[in-house]
Structure formats: structure tokens, C-alpha cells
Design a protein around this motif. Structure first.
Motif, PDB file in Angstrom:
ATOM      1  N   SER A  35       0.871  -1.175   0.000  1.00  0.00           N
ATOM      2  CA  SER A  35       0.000   0.000   0.000  1.00  0.00           C
ATOM      3  C   SER A  35       0.903   1.218   0.000  1.00  0.00           C
ATOM      4  CB  SER A  35      -0.896   0.014   1.246  1.00  0.00           C
ATOM      5  OG  SER A  35      -1.636   1.205   1.321  1.00  0.00           O
ATOM      6  N   ASP A  36       0.796   2.049  -1.018  1.00  0.00           N
ATOM      7  CA  ASP A  36       1.709   3.183  -1.128  1.00  0.00           C
ATOM      8  C   ASP A  36       1.629   4.097   0.087  1.00  0.00           C
ATOM      9  OD1 ASP A  36       1.572   3.668  -4.723  1.00  0.00           O
ATOM     10  OD2 ASP A  36       2.880   2.450  -3.462  1.00  0.00           O
ATOM     11  N   PHE A  37       0.443   4.231   0.659  1.00  0.00           N
ATOM     12  CA  PHE A  37       0.313   5.019   1.871  1.00  0.00           C
ATOM     13  C   PHE A  37      -0.981   4.657   2.581  1.00  0.00           C
ATOM     14  CE2 PHE A  37      -1.990   7.412  -1.272  1.00  0.00           C
ATOM     15  CZ  PHE A  37      -3.038   8.003  -0.590  1.00  0.00           C
ATOM     16  N   TYR A  38      -1.043   5.016   3.823  1.00  0.00           N
ATOM     17  CA  TYR A  38      -2.240   4.816   4.633  1.00  0.00           C
ATOM     18  C   TYR A  38      -2.856   6.186   4.865  1.00  0.00           C
ATOM     19  CZ  TYR A  38      -0.323   0.158   5.308  1.00  0.00           C
ATOM     20  OH  TYR A  38       0.172  -1.112   5.083  1.00  0.00           O
ATOM     21  N   HIS A  39      -4.101   6.330   4.442  1.00  0.00           N
ATOM     22  CA  HIS A  39      -4.758   7.635   4.416  1.00  0.00           C
ATOM     23  C   HIS A  39      -5.722   7.781   5.593  1.00  0.00           C
ATOM     24  CE1 HIS A  39      -5.850  11.338   2.493  1.00  0.00           C
ATOM     25  NE2 HIS A  39      -7.112  10.993   2.333  1.00  0.00           N
ATOM     26  N   ASN A  40      -5.776   8.988   6.155  1.00  0.00           N
ATOM     27  CA  ASN A  40      -6.743   9.320   7.207  1.00  0.00           C
ATOM     28  C   ASN A  40      -6.615   8.419   8.434  1.00  0.00           C
ATOM     29  OD1 ASN A  40      -8.999   9.895   4.516  1.00  0.00           O
ATOM     30  ND2 ASN A  40      -7.952  11.467   5.696  1.00  0.00           N
ATOM     31  N   VAL A  41      -5.411   8.196   8.890  1.00  0.00           N
ATOM     32  CA  VAL A  41      -5.180   7.440  10.128  1.00  0.00           C
ATOM     33  C   VAL A  41      -5.491   8.358  11.305  1.00  0.00           C
ATOM     34  CG1 VAL A  41      -3.473   6.227  11.531  1.00  0.00           C
ATOM     35  CG2 VAL A  41      -3.420   6.029   9.040  1.00  0.00           C
ATOM     36  N   THR A  42      -6.347   7.889  12.219  1.00  0.00           N
ATOM     37  CA  THR A  42      -6.820   8.777  13.277  1.00  0.00           C
ATOM     38  C   THR A  42      -6.527   8.310  14.700  1.00  0.00           C
ATOM     39  OG1 THR A  42      -9.002   7.713  13.216  1.00  0.00           O
ATOM     40  CG2 THR A  42      -8.696   9.687  11.845  1.00  0.00           C
ATOM     41  N   ASP A  43      -5.948   7.118  14.871  1.00  0.00           N
ATOM     42  CA  ASP A  43      -5.697   6.680  16.245  1.00  0.00           C
ATOM     43  C   ASP A  43      -4.419   5.863  16.340  1.00  0.00           C
ATOM     44  OD1 ASP A  43      -6.440   3.593  16.337  1.00  0.00           O
ATOM     45  OD2 ASP A  43      -7.946   4.600  15.101  1.00  0.00           O
ATOM     46  N   ALA A  44      -3.867   5.806  17.555  1.00  0.00           N
ATOM     47  CA  ALA A  44      -2.597   5.130  17.796  1.00  0.00           C
ATOM     48  C   ALA A  44      -2.702   3.627  17.551  1.00  0.00           C
ATOM     49  CB  ALA A  44      -2.127   5.405  19.224  1.00  0.00           C
ATOM     50  N   GLY A  45      -3.883   3.037  17.782  1.00  0.00           N
ATOM     51  CA  GLY A  45      -4.068   1.612  17.563  1.00  0.00           C
ATOM     52  C   GLY A  45      -3.849   1.230  16.106  1.00  0.00           C
ATOM     53  N   THR A  46      -4.324   2.070  15.196  1.00  0.00           N
ATOM     54  CA  THR A  46      -4.109   1.811  13.773  1.00  0.00           C
ATOM     55  C   THR A  46      -2.635   1.891  13.422  1.00  0.00           C
ATOM     56  OG1 THR A  46      -6.297   2.722  13.256  1.00  0.00           O
ATOM     57  CG2 THR A  46      -4.729   2.537  11.437  1.00  0.00           C
ATOM     58  N   VAL A  47      -1.936   2.840  14.048  1.00  0.00           N
ATOM     59  CA  VAL A  47      -0.485   2.959  13.831  1.00  0.00           C
ATOM     60  C   VAL A  47       0.210   1.663  14.227  1.00  0.00           C
ATOM     61  CG1 VAL A  47       1.631   4.135  14.561  1.00  0.00           C
ATOM     62  CG2 VAL A  47      -0.444   5.461  14.104  1.00  0.00           C
ATOM     63  N   ARG A  48      -0.169   1.109  15.380  1.00  0.00           N
ATOM     64  CA  ARG A  48       0.424  -0.149  15.845  1.00  0.00           C
ATOM     65  C   ARG A  48       0.194  -1.269  14.830  1.00  0.00           C
ATOM     66  NH1 ARG A  48      -1.212   1.380  20.886  1.00  0.00           N
ATOM     67  NH2 ARG A  48      -3.181   0.280  20.685  1.00  0.00           N
ATOM     68  N   GLU A  49      -1.035  -1.363  14.336  1.00  0.00           N
ATOM     69  CA  GLU A  49      -1.367  -2.409  13.362  1.00  0.00           C
ATOM     70  C   GLU A  49      -0.543  -2.262  12.086  1.00  0.00           C
ATOM     71  OE1 GLU A  49      -5.527  -2.205  12.683  1.00  0.00           O
ATOM     72  OE2 GLU A  49      -6.070  -2.671  14.766  1.00  0.00           O
ATOM     73  N   ILE A  50      -0.377  -1.032  11.624  1.00  0.00           N
ATOM     74  CA  ILE A  50       0.397  -0.787  10.408  1.00  0.00           C
ATOM     75  C   ILE A  50       1.843  -1.237  10.600  1.00  0.00           C
ATOM     76  CG2 ILE A  50       1.355   1.020   8.932  1.00  0.00           C
ATOM     77  CD1 ILE A  50      -1.291   2.568   9.396  1.00  0.00           C
ATOM     78  N   PHE A  51       2.430  -0.877  11.744  1.00  0.00           N
ATOM     79  CA  PHE A  51       3.832  -1.209  11.978  1.00  0.00           C
ATOM     80  C   PHE A  51       4.036  -2.710  12.210  1.00  0.00           C
ATOM     81  CE2 PHE A  51       4.557   3.232  12.093  1.00  0.00           C
ATOM     82  CZ  PHE A  51       5.918   3.414  11.919  1.00  0.00           C
ATOM     83  N   GLN A  52       2.995  -3.411  12.585  1.00  0.00           N
ATOM     84  CA  GLN A  52       3.094  -4.860  12.706  1.00  0.00           C
ATOM     85  C   GLN A  52       2.992  -5.537  11.340  1.00  0.00           C
ATOM     86  OE1 GLN A  52      -0.061  -5.705  15.468  1.00  0.00           O
ATOM     87  NE2 GLN A  52       1.131  -5.080  17.252  1.00  0.00           N
ATOM     88  N   THR A  53       2.424  -4.833  10.375  1.00  0.00           N
ATOM     89  CA  THR A  53       2.240  -5.377   9.030  1.00  0.00           C
ATOM     90  C   THR A  53       3.441  -5.115   8.137  1.00  0.00           C
ATOM     91  OG1 THR A  53      -0.154  -5.041   9.188  1.00  0.00           O
ATOM     92  CG2 THR A  53       0.767  -5.314   6.976  1.00  0.00           C
ATOM     93  N   VAL A  54       4.023  -3.931   8.239  1.00  0.00           N
ATOM     94  CA  VAL A  54       5.137  -3.530   7.376  1.00  0.00           C
ATOM     95  C   VAL A  54       6.447  -4.057   7.957  1.00  0.00           C
ATOM     96  CG1 VAL A  54       6.387  -1.585   6.386  1.00  0.00           C
ATOM     97  CG2 VAL A  54       3.899  -1.465   6.642  1.00  0.00           C
ATOM     98  N   LEU A  55       7.245  -4.713   7.132  1.00  0.00           N
ATOM     99  CA  LEU A  55       8.536  -5.245   7.564  1.00  0.00           C
ATOM    100  C   LEU A  55       9.663  -4.432   6.930  1.00  0.00           C
ATOM    101  CD1 LEU A  55       7.870  -9.084   7.192  1.00  0.00           C
ATOM    102  CD2 LEU A  55       7.736  -7.682   9.268  1.00  0.00           C
ATOM    103  N   PRO A  56      10.595  -3.910   7.744  1.00  0.00           N
ATOM    104  CA  PRO A  56      11.702  -3.108   7.204  1.00  0.00           C
ATOM    105  C   PRO A  56      12.598  -3.934   6.285  1.00  0.00           C
ATOM    106  CG  PRO A  56      11.503  -2.821   9.583  1.00  0.00           C
ATOM    107  CD  PRO A  56      10.632  -3.978   9.217  1.00  0.00           C
ATOM    108  N   ARG A  57      12.885  -3.394   5.117  1.00  0.00           N
ATOM    109  CA  ARG A  57      13.793  -4.037   4.175  1.00  0.00           C
ATOM    110  C   ARG A  57      14.090  -3.057   3.039  1.00  0.00           C
ATOM    111  NH1 ARG A  57       9.538  -8.524   1.743  1.00  0.00           N
ATOM    112  NH2 ARG A  57       8.006  -7.054   0.919  1.00  0.00           N
ATOM    113  N   GLY A  58      15.215  -3.282   2.370  1.00  0.00           N
ATOM    114  CA  GLY A  58      15.558  -2.428   1.241  1.00  0.00           C
ATOM    115  C   GLY A  58      16.432  -1.254   1.628  1.00  0.00           C
ATOM    116  N   GLY A  59      16.543  -0.302   0.689  1.00  0.00           N
ATOM    117  CA  GLY A  59      17.402   0.857   0.871  1.00  0.00           C
ATOM    118  C   GLY A  59      16.673   2.053   1.448  1.00  0.00           C
ATOM    119  N   THR A  60      17.222   3.243   1.197  1.00  0.00           N
ATOM    120  CA  THR A  60      16.671   4.467   1.781  1.00  0.00           C
ATOM    121  C   THR A  60      16.442   5.505   0.681  1.00  0.00           C
ATOM    122  OG1 THR A  60      18.085   3.971   3.686  1.00  0.00           O
ATOM    123  CG2 THR A  60      16.952   6.086   3.710  1.00  0.00           C
TER     124      THR A  60
END
Length: 240
Positions: A76-101
């Protein structure tokens, strides 16, 4: 950039504890997160914790919520209209760091269409505050899109706060720290234009292990790139 006029006209004695954040209602807040391989582990958790702390402050002043982009995440290129910390937690549990910068490439993908929209409808396009949370030096050219955006804003005679780009460093990489500081303090010199508008601010995370951003630190992160008074704050004062 100019000092925040909203804050400036409020007498100090009448300001409530939350008053300094009121300027956030003027912006759409965009987080650009470094999800490169070096962010895995403690830095990823530190980033998630910081974003969870900052998100409620931003969304309390913007009913649309925040947008979250990642440098590499393609699902997902971006997450739109995120309004609470719980959603942030879920996103970071889904996305795995990899690749360059590829920070410059991603910034360009955000800034170019925004500037096109602003040029067509300057009276209706809301200013944006981009907060890039990263641990290292970009692997591509980040200066060019920033310089191009600043020059375009100058050409269009846009308000000083139309675009702000805040780099918040996690980790203690000294090379990255020096590079980000150069973006903050020397973009005009890099561009060969001493009059180039200042749209960049940087904050290194200097707290000891187990510390968190203080209230002043959060304010610095979310408004430092668009408020010159906060831009002058020292990074050492931001943690507790």
C-alpha cells in the motif's frame, strides 16, 4: 518561514496546555517512514512508539487524520486518514523493514503532485507538514526535490509555511546526523541561492535508552519545519 501568527497573538497567560498545537489545524500532516533494512529491531519499535505518541496530538487538530507513507513498502503506497494510535500499531506490525533508503524519490512523489495542485488552486490547497522519520543518510539525491520545491514555492510567492519537511532521526548514526543537519542549515548553500526559503528542519533523537519524547519534543517534531521559533529549539531539550 515566519513565526506562527496564531501563537503570537495569544497572550501567554491565556494559553492552555494544548494551545501551542493549535497551528496544526492549518495543515495536512504526512509521515514518511524509513522502512529500510537498518530500521529492523529496536529502531522500528522506537519509530512506532514515537508515531503512536505524536498521532493523537496531530489528529486532535485535524479531523482528516494523518497520512503515512513508507520508503519501500509496496503493498500500500500510503495509509490515508489514520486517526488513532491503535491503527499505527497495526500498520507497523504489518510492514517489515527491508531495502534501501530512497528518501529523495519518495519525497519527489509526494511534493510534485502537491505543487501542481497548489499552482492550480492556491486558495484552496491546504499547507502540508511532512515528517520523515529515518535512521540514516538517504541512498539517493534528497537535496534536489527539496530545492526544487523551495524554488517553486518562491516562484509562486506561496506563504512561508505552505510546505514544511521535518527530518526526525532515530538511532545515533553520526554520518546521518551531519547529513540531515546540512539539509536543515545549508540547503540554500547547496542550491547556490542564499535567499532560498527554509522549508527543512531536523531533530536527532538524543534521549538515553528508555526515554521518550517530551511534550516540547513532540511540538518540535510536528511543527519545527513550519515554525521558526520551534526550529531554534535545541534537540537536547526534547526528551525526558
Amino acid at each position: 518561514m515566519v513565526p506562527n501568527p496564531t501563537i503570537a497573538v495569544i497572550p501567554a497567560a491565556s494559553q492552555g496546555a494544548d494551545e501551542p498545537y493549535s497551528f496544526l489545524c492549518s495543515f495536512d500532516t504526512i509521515f514518511l517512514i524509513d522502512d529500510s533494512g537498518s530500521m529492523a529491531g529496536s529502531r522500528w519499535k522506537e519509530t512506532a512508539d514515537a508515531l503512536e505518541t505524536i498521532t493523537p496530538i496531530c489528529t486532535a487538530h485535524d479531523a482528516d487524520g494523518i497520512d503515512i507513507y513508507f520508503l519501500n513498502h509496496a503493498n500500500s503506497d500510503f495509509y490515508h486518514n489514520v486517526t488513532d494510535a491503535g491503527t499505527v500499531r497495526e500498520i507497523f506490525q504489518t510492514v517489515l523493514p527491508r531495502g534501501g533508503t530512497p528518501t529523495g524519490q519518495r519525497l519527489n512523489q509526494i511534493l510534485k503532485p502537491y505543487l501542481r495542485g497548489y499552482e492550480k488552486n492556491p486558495d484552496t490547497v491546504k499547507p502540508i507538514n511532512i515528517i520523515c522519520i529515518t535512521d540514516g543518510e538517504p541512498s539517493d539525491d534528497v537535496e534536489s526535490p527539496l530545492i526544487a520545491a523551495a524554488k517553486k514555492l518562491d516562484k509562486l510567492d506561496a506563504p512561508a509555511w505552505q510546505i514544511g519537511v521535518q527530518f526526525f532521526q532515530v538511532g545515533r548514526d553520526e554520518v546521518a546526523k551531519r547529513h540531515l543537519k546540512q539539509l536543515d542549515d545549508g540547503l540554500g548553500e547547496i542550491a547556490g541561492d542564499d535567499d532560498l526559503r527554509d522549508i527543512v528542519d531536523t531533530v536527532p533523537f538524543t534521549g538515553a535508552e528508555g526515554t521518550h519524547l517530551s511534550g516540547d519534543g513532540i511540538l518540535k517534531v510536528v511543527l519545527g519545519a513550519v515554525n521558526r521559533r520551534l526550529d531554534r529549539k535545541k534537540g537536547e531539550d526534547l526528551h525526558r
